[in-house]
Design a protein around this motif. Structure first.
Motif, PDB file in Angstrom:
ATOM      1  N   SER A 434     -13.233  45.098 -12.967  1.00 52.86           N
ATOM      2  CA  SER A 434     -14.331  45.573 -13.815  1.00 52.86           C
ATOM      3  C   SER A 434     -13.905  45.869 -15.251  1.00 52.86           C
ATOM      4  N   SER A 435     -12.601  45.915 -15.542  1.00 47.73           N
ATOM      5  CA  SER A 435     -12.123  46.283 -16.876  1.00 47.73           C
ATOM      6  C   SER A 435     -11.722  45.049 -17.657  1.00 47.73           C
ATOM      7  N   GLU A 436     -12.074  45.041 -18.926  1.00 48.24           N
ATOM      8  CA  GLU A 436     -11.616  43.960 -19.800  1.00 48.24           C
ATOM      9  C   GLU A 436     -10.110  44.079 -20.000  1.00 48.24           C
ATOM     10  N   ILE A 437      -9.678  45.265 -20.373  1.00 53.35           N
ATOM     11  CA  ILE A 437      -8.253  45.575 -20.519  1.00 53.35           C
ATOM     12  C   ILE A 437      -8.030  46.970 -19.949  1.00 53.35           C
ATOM     13  N   ILE A 438      -6.927  47.159 -19.223  1.00 54.58           N
ATOM     14  CA  ILE A 438      -6.655  48.461 -18.624  1.00 54.58           C
ATOM     15  C   ILE A 438      -5.160  48.737 -18.663  1.00 54.58           C
ATOM     16  N   SER A 439      -4.797  49.992 -18.836  1.00 57.62           N
ATOM     17  CA  SER A 439      -3.401  50.413 -18.799  1.00 57.62           C
ATOM     18  C   SER A 439      -2.943  50.496 -17.344  1.00 57.62           C
ATOM     19  N   VAL A 440      -1.754  50.020 -17.075  1.00 55.62           N
ATOM     20  CA  VAL A 440      -1.219  50.076 -15.709  1.00 55.62           C
ATOM     21  C   VAL A 440      -1.179  51.525 -15.220  1.00 55.62           C
ATOM     22  N   LYS A 441      -0.910  52.462 -16.118  1.00 55.25           N
ATOM     23  CA  LYS A 441      -0.844  53.878 -15.752  1.00 55.25           C
ATOM     24  C   LYS A 441      -2.171  54.393 -15.194  1.00 55.25           C
ATOM     25  N   GLU A 442      -3.295  53.796 -15.622  1.00 55.47           N
ATOM     26  CA  GLU A 442      -4.617  54.289 -15.231  1.00 55.47           C
ATOM     27  C   GLU A 442      -5.063  53.794 -13.856  1.00 55.47           C
ATOM     28  N   LEU A 443      -4.315  52.914 -13.248  1.00 55.93           N
ATOM     29  CA  LEU A 443      -4.722  52.379 -11.949  1.00 55.93           C
ATOM     30  C   LEU A 443      -4.728  53.480 -10.887  1.00 55.93           C
ATOM     31  N   LYS A 444      -5.721  53.462 -10.022  1.00 54.23           N
ATOM     32  CA  LYS A 444      -5.921  54.522  -9.030  1.00 54.23           C
ATOM     33  C   LYS A 444      -5.035  54.297  -7.807  1.00 54.23           C
ATOM     34  N   LEU A 445      -3.741  54.567  -8.012  1.00 57.27           N
ATOM     35  CA  LEU A 445      -2.759  54.518  -6.933  1.00 57.27           C
ATOM     36  C   LEU A 445      -1.900  55.774  -7.014  1.00 57.27           C
ATOM     37  N   LYS A 446      -1.320  56.168  -5.900  1.00 56.09           N
ATOM     38  CA  LYS A 446      -0.633  57.456  -5.839  1.00 56.09           C
ATOM     39  C   LYS A 446       0.649  57.499  -6.647  1.00 56.09           C
ATOM     40  N   THR A 447       1.417  56.428  -6.642  1.00 60.67           N
ATOM     41  CA  THR A 447       2.723  56.457  -7.297  1.00 60.67           C
ATOM     42  C   THR A 447       2.810  55.400  -8.394  1.00 60.67           C
ATOM     43  N   ASP A 448       3.708  55.659  -9.352  1.00 62.11           N
ATOM     44  CA  ASP A 448       3.938  54.685 -10.415  1.00 62.11           C
ATOM     45  C   ASP A 448       4.509  53.388  -9.842  1.00 62.11           C
ATOM     46  N   ALA A 449       5.327  53.509  -8.802  1.00 69.72           N
ATOM     47  CA  ALA A 449       5.912  52.307  -8.190  1.00 69.72           C
ATOM     48  C   ALA A 449       4.826  51.408  -7.608  1.00 69.72           C
ATOM     49  N   GLU A 450       3.813  51.990  -6.984  1.00 71.89           N
ATOM     50  CA  GLU A 450       2.703  51.189  -6.439  1.00 71.89           C
ATOM     51  C   GLU A 450       1.934  50.476  -7.550  1.00 71.89           C
ATOM     52  N   LYS A 451       1.738  51.169  -8.663  1.00 73.12           N
ATOM     53  CA  LYS A 451       1.032  50.567  -9.789  1.00 73.12           C
ATOM     54  C   LYS A 451       1.808  49.372 -10.343  1.00 73.12           C
ATOM     55  N   GLU A 452       3.115  49.567 -10.524  1.00 71.16           N
ATOM     56  CA  GLU A 452       3.938  48.485 -11.058  1.00 71.16           C
ATOM     57  C   GLU A 452       4.001  47.304 -10.086  1.00 71.16           C
ATOM     58  N   ASN A 453       4.138  47.594  -8.807  1.00 74.80           N
ATOM     59  CA  ASN A 453       4.240  46.532  -7.809  1.00 74.80           C
ATOM     60  C   ASN A 453       2.947  45.724  -7.706  1.00 74.80           C
ATOM     61  N   LEU A 454       1.816  46.410  -7.868  1.00 71.88           N
ATOM     62  CA  LEU A 454       0.535  45.714  -7.793  1.00 71.88           C
ATOM     63  C   LEU A 454       0.408  44.697  -8.928  1.00 71.88           C
ATOM     64  N   VAL A 455       0.624  45.117 -10.165  1.00 75.40           N
ATOM     65  CA  VAL A 455       0.460  44.203 -11.290  1.00 75.40           C
ATOM     66  C   VAL A 455       1.544  43.131 -11.297  1.00 75.40           C
ATOM     67  N   LEU A 456       2.736  43.461 -10.803  1.00 77.03           N
ATOM     68  CA  LEU A 456       3.793  42.461 -10.734  1.00 77.03           C
ATOM     69  C   LEU A 456       3.429  41.352  -9.742  1.00 77.03           C
ATOM     70  N   ALA A 457       2.868  41.746  -8.597  1.00 82.42           N
ATOM     71  CA  ALA A 457       2.458  40.751  -7.608  1.00 82.42           C
ATOM     72  C   ALA A 457       1.388  39.823  -8.165  1.00 82.42           C
ATOM     73  N   LEU A 458       0.417  40.397  -8.878  1.00 81.15           N
ATOM     74  CA  LEU A 458      -0.629  39.581  -9.492  1.00 81.15           C
ATOM     75  C   LEU A 458      -0.069  38.710 -10.615  1.00 81.15           C
ATOM     76  N   TRP A 459       0.888  39.231 -11.348  1.00 84.15           N
ATOM     77  CA  TRP A 459       1.510  38.477 -12.451  1.00 84.15           C
ATOM     78  C   TRP A 459       2.266  37.269 -11.925  1.00 84.15           C
ATOM     79  N   THR A 460       2.966  37.421 -10.798  1.00 82.00           N
ATOM     80  CA  THR A 460       3.720  36.297 -10.237  1.00 82.00           C
ATOM     81  C   THR A 460       2.794  35.169  -9.791  1.00 82.00           C
TER      82      THR A 460
END
Length: 467
Positions: A434-460
């Protein structure tokens, strides 16, 4: 009404309008269609009709004929496919049944004239010239780039598969008898002229193809002749037949089709199993056994139908309180069967991601949103009593153009490409959607590691771009 000095007549119920034969250039013309977005393409295709008007007044309701006196559009339509293209295509290895059918309407019946397996151009032209046979070319978007460009954008617009067939019919001949289809039909006239007759449906919005005897369909509700640059739309179930008038070398048109097996009934078949599975886990009524010897009975179903009606009412109540519908099979079938994006070729350029590596402090945006679906399914990698629900992301970036719409032709159905995430990632994925641009920090996940892993998986998978 006019657009770019184009004179267009929108005709639904009038007699044929005499039209002058237009000259077309041999060189590939600049496209008069607007490819800026799927919505822009569709509206330019049906111009001067507006998209809102089309869906309000014509879609699944009645035919629409748009006759246009625009030489540039006629030249562009002709460039999409021509009789002369067949010689080169046959050199690439075309086969009867899979790629080409040769047929003719004889005494109200379809007569197939296919010879052997591999198509030889000289024999094809002999059947066309001497037997007055129609050449039907299946799914030309596999070979013709401009049709690929049009159809993959239309798949984004409709959210449904979009196929096509080319029909080349010689003068004073007809390829198919009166029939109706299970698809929404858009006819683009490419070469010559084609005389059409449409009839009132016997099965409105039909779910299957069927031929109809001419003595049972009554008088035509619409009758007209298409010339290059004209467009005709009619809903599935519309009975139709077409022939090439005398005095012409031949007629070529392309039928662009969509919305096959894409009804509310099909959607219910897809979502009800998941809803039933979830409800049965909560409601003991669904887990009680059926009456003894029920499967052996041949009548006396009043009690059974009464119980089933009650279960359906419970399912309806459950549906109203459900947050996420689990439609998976229709989504997966669509995404794994559709065309890859036009500008990506066969997807080889997306074998590895490019651009900056995403980090916690990065700002990102979702790429290729029109080519992705998200489903909730039982984890495929677990077995045993516990069946965990997971979020799956599927995409069509690496689909093979040459396999598009070639079902039942010894082509294995490709497995949908994608990623699997824990159900706890659903809200974060919806944020990205739903977001045009969003900060990885703002993603609704409990840990920073989960946020990073999510965007990394999509990036690959080349689905995330770092801004």
């Amino acid at each position: 009404m006019s657009r770019n000095s184009t004179n267009a007549d929108v005709v639904m119920d009038e007699a044929p309008v005499p039209c002058k034969r237009m000259k077309v250039e041999a060189v590939d013309p600049v496209s008069p269609l607007n490819f800026d977005s799927p919505e822009a393409l569709f509206e330019s295709l049906i111009s001067p009709i507006k998209t809102e008007t089309f869906f309000k007044e014509y879609w699944e309701r009645r035919p629409l004929l748009i006759q246009r006196d625009d030489p540039s559009l006629a030249a562009y339509f002709q460039s999409l496919f021509q009789l002369t293209d067949l010689k080169n295509l046959c050199r690439q290895g075309m086969y009867y049944g899979r790629d080409i059918n040769v047929c003719r309407c004889v005494n109200g019946r379809k007569k197939v004239l296919n010879k052997g397996s591999k198509v030889h151009y000289l024999q094809l032209r002999k059947d066309f010239d001497q037997k007055r046979a129609t050449i039907q070319f299946h799914q030309p978007q596999r070979f013709k780039d401009e049709l690929w460009k049009i159809q993959e954008k239309l798949e984004c617009f409709f959210g449904s598969l979009v196929g096509s067939n080319v029909y080349i019919t010689p003068s004073e001949s007809q390829g198919l008898p009166p029939h109706y289809d299970d698809i929404e039909v858009f006819i683009l006239q490419l070469e010559g002229k084609k005389h059409w007759r449409l009839y009132h449906p016997t099965v409105p919005l039909a779910r299957e193809y069927n031929m109809e005897p001419e003595d049972k369909i009554g008088a035509p509700t619409h009758e007209f002749t298409l010339k290059p640059g004209d467009l005709l739309y009619f809903p599935r179930g519309t009975i139709h037949q077409a022939d090439t008038p005398s005095g012409l070398a031949h007629s070529t048109h392309v039928t662009i089709s969509t919305y096959q097996n894409n009804s509310w009934g099909d959607f219910l078949l897809d979502v009800i199993p998941g809803l039933l599975f979830d409800t049965a886990k909560k409601e003991i009524k669904f887990r009680t056994g059926i009456p003894r010897q029920l499967l052996m009975q041949v009548d006396d179903t009043a009690v059974v139908t009464d119980r089933l009606s009650g279960f359906l009412r419970l399912l309806a109540d459950q549906l109203e309180s459900t947050r996420d519908l689990r439609s998976s099979e229709m989504k997966k079938d669509f995404i794994r069967s559709r065309l890859p994006p036009y500008y990506l070729g066969d997807g080889s350029s997306l074998s590895t991601p490019d651009g900056r590596f995403p980090k916690l402090n990065s700002k990102v945006k979702l790429r290729f949103k029109d080519y992705i679906v998200m489903t909730v399914e039982t984890d495929k990698d677990t077995s045993g009593e516990t069946q965990e629900q997971m979020v799956y992301i599927y995409h069509s970036l690496r689909n093979k153009r040459t396999a598009h719409m070639m079902f039942g032709n010894d082509n294995e159905m490709a497995e949908a490409l994608g990623l699997r995430f824990s159900l706890s990632h659903m809200d974060a994925l919806k944020q990205l959607w739903s977001s045009e641009i969003i900060s990885v920090k703002e993603l609704k996940l409990k840990t920073d590691a989960e946020k990073e892993n999510l965007v990394l998986a999509l990036w690959t998978e080349c689905l995330i771009e770092v801004i």
